[in-house]
Design an enzyme around this catalytic site. Structure first.
Site, PDB file in Angstrom:
ATOM      1  N   TRP A   7       2.843   1.488  -3.353  1.00 28.58           N
ATOM      2  CA  TRP A   7       1.975   1.838  -4.486  1.00 28.58           C
ATOM      3  C   TRP A   7       1.800   3.362  -4.563  1.00 28.58           C
ATOM      4  O   TRP A   7       1.735   3.929  -5.653  1.00 28.58           O
ATOM      5  CB  TRP A   7       0.598   1.170  -4.314  1.00 28.58           C
ATOM      6  N   HIS A   8       1.754   3.990  -3.392  1.00 29.51           N
ATOM      7  CA  HIS A   8       1.498   5.422  -3.387  1.00 29.51           C
ATOM      8  C   HIS A   8       2.675   6.236  -3.912  1.00 29.51           C
ATOM      9  O   HIS A   8       2.480   7.374  -4.336  1.00 29.51           O
ATOM     10  CB  HIS A   8       1.124   5.897  -1.976  1.00 29.51           C
ATOM     11  N   GLY A   9       3.862   5.707  -3.887  1.00 29.19           N
ATOM     12  CA  GLY A   9       4.983   6.466  -4.426  1.00 29.19           C
ATOM     13  C   GLY A   9       6.290   5.726  -4.274  1.00 29.19           C
ATOM     14  O   GLY A   9       6.462   4.920  -3.357  1.00 29.19           O
ATOM     15  N   THR A  65       0.845  -1.208   0.000  1.00 28.45           N
ATOM     16  CA  THR A  65       0.000   0.000   0.000  1.00 28.45           C
ATOM     17  C   THR A  65       0.874   1.249   0.000  1.00 28.45           C
ATOM     18  O   THR A  65       0.644   2.181  -0.781  1.00 28.45           O
ATOM     19  CB  THR A  65      -0.917   0.013   1.245  1.00 28.45           C
ATOM     20  N   PHE A  87       0.437   8.912  -9.010  1.00 32.34           N
ATOM     21  CA  PHE A  87      -0.241   7.624  -9.137  1.00 32.34           C
ATOM     22  C   PHE A  87      -0.739   7.393 -10.553  1.00 32.34           C
ATOM     23  O   PHE A  87      -1.401   6.490 -10.863  1.00 32.34           O
ATOM     24  CB  PHE A  87      -1.373   7.543  -8.122  1.00 32.34           C
TER      25      PHE A  87
END
Lengths: 413, 476
Positions: free
Chosen positions: B286-288, B283, B476
């Protein structure tokens, strides 16, 4: 009922969202004159021409510059764009004014993130004071060194500096107690004016209070009233030549029927309730000749009294009236007056503060050369070499232009 | 719709539209082959397809981060390519993956028409900022959907709500947040740093949920029903509750495609911790592609483990408002981790929050500008609570004199968008009300529409002004 509401609601939203397409479609219709009033080519508020829709090319589409230009053109094509900008800033200012009810500051920003503050007590807009950063102080130091070197290298020429008090660096600015380590007239004096050597005569004119500041300057613009400029001139010209007398005043005019919202108002997106009005101190300019870019003009090109009296002006209240009435900034020009009180020559190194002032000096000097380093590559030293008749140099600029790169370059011998 | 979506994508990413087309074709072909293959082959095909999708995501999004870290760790000098991130790649990759995995699981049939699948993967309303729409949610609507006037109007209302959240709230508090982080801890002190973090917390909520609302509203106008992505997360009473309300489409993706396949919670405690850690690491990542995002994910892992083993027992005994304060503090510190990619900036900011530089730092209160924002903060605080659903329920209760209205719109488990800006549903609930009360409800609904039109005009003015219009979900 709900169906009707949905239809009306959806239609209104589509009309609002599609306003650009609709107005573009109507541009070539019988309603084109109406559309011309809401979709202008130029914005006086933003001080620029609007972008036109770009022509697509494969290369510009691939590098996405076409898309960027297209989006800018769409934004510029919004009907009543000026009003949209003002409405948005106005709504934000309402929120800030509401917040200020708790804190009771004497002025507050004109919108969120704005560098301009609205001063309710004077219905005025001013730029927030800057912090006296080391960059500013170093630039002032360099500027002082340049001016000293220039004056020292021209011993036969008298150098004068009219130390203007700009509102964005004034001890009388209403934000002075709200900013930490503010850059004020005192700071500029300590770091620039006081560092000038004996070869440069400095005339200091700080504003003593908010009332003094707002009565000397326009409330929505950073420039001074012509009457203030004349008073400064009258003192300065006698200082430069004690045997002379200031130009005789024929009339003092204020064009009260012509609204003027100045640069602070435009940049701060704030239209105070009471507009400013252009003022003028009329002197006899019938013998003046102005030479600009090799062309000779009559003296009245320096102030457009006739045009204003005829009402033949731009009707947009955000027009830069200061430039419209007087003149815009040029690089180099010359005012000759065979009827001047002396046959001496003066070089005025100026910024826009000079627009309403230079002509007064032509009553006392037969030749007045005027240079603005922001618009020419020429330097003061070159001018002095080219015109050995120049006996006096007057630096008539705000601290920001003296201590700018262009200013330092132009003043370096 | 496919052409419109491709045009929309090509407008912002003229070169990467090819990548999008390749992705559509590869996923369409893979799903067709998976459906037609036997057990072993389909698994291999699934692995290949997942690997291809993740390779594209990894190459564009994580290559620079991974190589930079490998180089500094091992003293190597592998060349790092500075690539611009294809817009929306994180979203459409997950959408494509969910489709292929669902086909593999035989939960949905493979879409034979590549145009339909292309429309699903690159559907313009939610392509850039989500929500992550599952194929099974809209598979029927892709082929056969009904556009109605009521849906169009309710979609338009939701779109305006989203636009207003973004333009009138997120952008304004965002200007304060950016100003505070730019000035740095020593200039802003305790007051500025807390106000800046609060501003950022509101900015990220209204920015992201605003985009989601716009996407869901646009979808509704076009006849699609997407599930909701935000459900008033800031009213949560626990961190686990927060994550059931925040970016629901992402949480449920990781739950259904990572957590449950790993065994979920029906495993020994050690394995459960591993499963949970995997989900939160992913998580964050995935965000950065930066360490702070990984830290942010692991921060939530730590909080959730604490809640599971210890805090829940304590929190259960505390009054609701204390639990709420705990969650607010928890997510605010979470956003600080999310906000500061540079860990030294984060350190300075934290020091300022805890008084290292005094109350106002080197600034005056006026100069800090935080005082200007309290009306906006109040508006943000109100907008982050379900004040509108409460008012709506109160109106219906008043009209019908019925206190049994069923699950409210802000119920944690309510995922459908039915009832959001849907006036037909409200009027359906008051069918038996007296005529005078019905009229009153209609007057209120018309007034709401007028307010929305005003919001639309104000939002457009704000967007035109463009003084501050950042898009913080660009990563994203």
């Amino acid at each position: 009922m709900n169906r009707l509401r949905s239809i009306v609601f959806s239609t209104i939203c589509i009309l609002v969202l599609g306003c650009i397409l609709i107005t573009k479609g109507l541009e070539h219709s019988p309603f084109s004159s109406v559309i011309a009033n809401v979709c202008k080519e130029t914005s006086q508020l933003e001080g620029r021409n609007y972008e036109h829709f770009p022509k697509p090319k494969l290369s510009t589409i691939i590098d996405a510059s076409f898309q960027a230009d297209f989006e800018q053109a769409v934004a510029d094509s919004t009907p009543l764009r000026d009003q949209a900008l003002l409405l948005n800033a106005g709504l934000q200012r309402m929120s800030i004014a509401c917040a200020n009810r708790v804190f009771g500051y004497s002025c507050y920003p004109t919108f969120y993130g704005s560098n301009w503050a609205y001063v309710p007590s004077h219905d005025a807009v001013v730029q927030k004071l800057n912090t006296a950063s080391s960059n500013y102080l170093q630039s002032m130091d360099r500027a002082a060194s340049s001016i000293n070197a220039l004056a020292d290298s021209h011993e036969n020429v008298s150098f004068y500096l009219l130390a203007l008090d700009r509102p964005d660096a004034s001890d009388a600015n209403p934000t002075v107690s709200y900013v930490s380590n503010p850059l004020t007239y005192t700071t500029v004096d300590e770091n620039l004016y006081s560092k000038l050597g004996p070869a440069v005569t400095v005339s200091r004119h700080p504003y003593l209070s908010e009332d003094d500041l707002f009565s000397s300057l326009y409330r929505t613009d950073h420039h001074w009233h012509t009457s203030t400029a004349y008073d400064r001139y009258a003192e300065q010209v006698v200082l430069m030549n004690p045997s002379t007398t200031p130009a005789a005043v024929e009339n003092r005019i204020s064009y009260d029927s012509i609204d003027f919202f100045g640069a602070c108002s435009r940049t701060g997106l704030c239209k105070p309730q009471t507009p400013d009005h252009v003022d003028d101190v009329v002197i006899d300019m019938s013998s003046f000749k102005v030479t600009l870019n090799g062309t000779e003009y009559a003296g009245d090109m320096l102030s457009h009294s006739e045009t204003y009296l005829n009402g033949n002006i731009n009707d947009d209240v955000f027009t830069n009236r200061y430039a419209e009435y007087f003149h815009s900034d040029w690089g180099l020009w010359q005012i000759d007056n065979p009827a001047a009180q002396s046959d001496r020559s003066l070089l005025i190194v100026r910024d826009s503060y000079g627009c309403c002032t230079e002509r007064f000096y032509a009553a006392n000097y037969a030749h007045v050369y005027v240079i603005d380093f922001r618009h020419t590559e020429l330097t003061a030293a070159q001018m002095l070499a080219e015109h050995p008749d120049i006996s006096d140099v007057l630096i008539l600029m705000g601290w920001n232009n003296i201590a700018s790169e262009a200013g330092i370059r132009g003043l370096t011998p | 719709m496919l052409l419109a979506s491709l045009f929309f994508y090509a407008w912002g990413e003229p070169t990467y539209v090819v990548l999008m087309l390749v992705s559509i074709f590869a996923n369409w072909l893979s799903a067709m082959l998976i459906e037609a293959s036997g057990t072993k082959t389909r698994r291999v095909l699934l692995v290949v397809c997942v690997a291809l999708n993740l390779f594209a995501l990894g190459y564009f999004k994580y290559q620079a981060f991974l190589l930079t870290n490998i180089n500094s760790l091992l003293g190597l000098s592998i060349p790092v390519r500075e690539l611009s991130l294809p817009i929306g790649i994180s979203f459409y990759t997950l959408q494509a993956l969910s489709y292929v995995v669902d086909v593999y699981r035989r939960e949905v049939p493979a879409q034979r028409n590549i145009l339909y699948l292309g429309m699903y993967i690159c559907m313009f309303p939610q392509l850039v900022a989500g929500p992550i729409v599952r194929y099974q949610t809209i598979q029927e609507q892709i082929v056969d959907r009904q556009e109605t006037l009521n849906d169009f109007a309710s979609g338009m209302r939701l779109f305006i709500v989203g636009l207003a959240k973004k333009a009138l709230l997120a952008n304004i508090v965002g200007s304060l947040a950016t100003s505070m982080i730019t000035k740095g801890g020593s200039a802003i002190g305790t007051a500025g740093s807390w106000a800046g973090l609060m501003a950022y917390s509101f900015q990220i909520l209204f920015d992201f949920s605003g985009y989601s609302d716009m996407a869901i509203g646009l979808g509704k106008m076009l006849g699609f029903s997407f599930l909701r992505n935000f459900n008033y997360p800031y009213i949560s009473n626990s961190v686990s509750g927060f994550w059931r309300r925040w970016h629901i489409s992402l949480s449920s993706f990781f739950r259904d495609y990572i957590y449950i396949p790993l065994g979920g919670n029906r495993v020994p405690i050690g394995r459960w911790i591993f499963n949970t850690a995997t989900v939160w690491f992913l998580t964050g990542f995935w965000h950065g592609a930066a360490w702070n995002y990984i830290l942010w994910g692991l921060y939530y892992l730590a909080l959730l483990l604490l809640e599971r083993f210890f805090l829940n027992k304590v929190l259960d005994r505390l009054p609701g408002f204390v639990r709420h304060i705990y969650v607010v503090i928890a997510f605010m510190f979470g956003w600080l981790l999310f906000w500061c990619e540079d860990l030294s900036v984060m350190g300075g900011y934290l020091a300022a929050m805890f008084g290292r530089y005094g109350f106002l730092g080197s600034s005056t209160l006026w100069e800090l500008t935080i005082w200007e924002y309290w009306p906006v903060f109040i508006a943000c605080a109100l907008a982050s609570t379900p004040i509108v659903p409460w008012a709506k329920d109160a109106l219906i209760r008043w009209a019908t004199e019925n206190n049994e209205l069923g699950k409210p719109l802000y119920d944690e488990k309510r995922l459908s968008t039915d009832g959001m800006c849907d006036y037909d549903q409200i009027l359906g609930q008051i069918e038996d009300a007296p005529a005078s009360k019905k009229l009153m409800v209609n007057v209120v609904l018309t007034a709401c529409d007028l307010i929305l039109v005003a919001f639309l005009v104000m939002s457009i003015c704000s967007v035109i002004s463009g003084t501050f219009n950042p898009f913080i979900y660009f990563r994203f």
